[in-house]
Scaffold this active site. Structure first.
Site, PDB file in Angstrom:
ATOM      1  N   GLU A  55       0.809  -1.220   0.000  1.00 13.64           N
ATOM      2  CA  GLU A  55       0.000   0.000   0.000  1.00 13.64           C
ATOM      3  C   GLU A  55       0.846   1.275   0.000  1.00 13.64           C
ATOM      4  O   GLU A  55       0.432   2.306   0.524  1.00 13.64           O
ATOM      5  CB  GLU A  55      -0.948  -0.009   1.205  1.00 13.64           C
ATOM      6  CG  GLU A  55      -1.916  -1.175   1.178  1.00 13.64           C
ATOM      7  CD  GLU A  55      -2.829  -1.229   2.391  1.00 13.64           C
ATOM      8  OE1 GLU A  55      -2.818  -0.283   3.213  1.00 13.64           O
ATOM      9  OE2 GLU A  55      -3.555  -2.231   2.515  1.00 13.64           O
ATOM     10  N   CYS A  56       1.996   1.211  -0.612  1.00  9.02           N
ATOM     11  CA  CYS A  56       2.937   2.332  -0.643  1.00  9.02           C
ATOM     12  C   CYS A  56       2.831   3.053  -1.987  1.00  9.02           C
ATOM     13  O   CYS A  56       2.479   2.445  -2.999  1.00  9.02           O
ATOM     14  CB  CYS A  56       4.351   1.782  -0.444  1.00  9.02           C
ATOM     15  SG  CYS A  56       5.669   3.008  -0.496  1.00  9.02           S
ATOM     16  N   GLY A  57       3.167   4.322  -2.005  1.00 10.16           N
ATOM     17  CA  GLY A  57       3.200   5.067  -3.258  1.00 10.16           C
ATOM     18  C   GLY A  57       4.226   4.527  -4.238  1.00 10.16           C
ATOM     19  O   GLY A  57       4.131   4.763  -5.439  1.00 10.16           O
TER      20      GLY A  57
END
Length: 186
Positions: A55-57
């Protein structure tokens, strides 16, 4: 007395030498499906060790690039070794099974994935402690990348802002060295 002191120093020196001989492939880790794996199985190939998060950019660009790298260079001479981590922004909150399903379904990941671990602090996995100590670079976010040569030595480390495409020439160089070394051994 002098002999006892000399023996103690000799034992300390031997222990220090033994520690300095340790390499990345001496460690074990639990894979994403819960099986204990000796990293020794990757000795003799080049590895890019990465702490990943779903769920990281940086997730999309990195998973796509890492999978392409695995397709281009692996699996006989090269492997991406992915270690999920929830330490940075709580961006890997899912279970190992959910992480694996996400990576395989969304990015068709074919590289080895391991169980979620800590990569920094006192609870850091020993393999990541080794990577941090030998590279002098501790992960400060998701998608840190450590290049490990076929002998288990760290030969490069990059933060998540460095794209995989930028380090691919360095990885390819390590793989080519390995292939040439294997040919010379024939």
């Amino acid at each position: 007395m002098v002999a006892a002191v000399a023996t103690a120093w000799l034992l300390l020196w031997a222990a220090a030498c033994a520690q300095s001989e340790q390499d990345f492939y001496d460690f074990k880790a639990v894979n994403i499906r819960g099986k204990l794996v000796s990293l020794e199985k990757y000795r003799g190939s080049v590895s890019l060790v990465v702490n990943v998060a779903s769920e990281c950019g940086f997730t999309d660009q990195n998973y796509r690039a890492l999978q392409q790298l695995q397709r281009d260079l692996g699996p006989h001479h090269f492997n991406v070794l992915a270690f999920p981590c929830n330490q940075f922004g709580q961006q890997e909150p899912d279970t190992n099974r959910e992480i694996e399903n996400f990576a395989r379904r969304t990015y068709s990941v074919s590289f080895p994935m391991f169980s979620k671990i800590a990569v920094t602090g006192t609870g850091a996995h020993p393999a990541f402690k080794y990577l941090t100590q030998t590279s002098g670079k501790e992960p400060t976010w998701n998608f840190w990348k450590y290049l490990v040569d076929p002998d288990g030595k760290v030969v490069g480390a990059w933060d998540p802002t460095v794209p995989v495409a930028e380090i691919k020439p360095r990885i390819t160089e390590q793989v080519m060295k390995l292939i040439l070394r294997k040919r010379e051994d024939l």
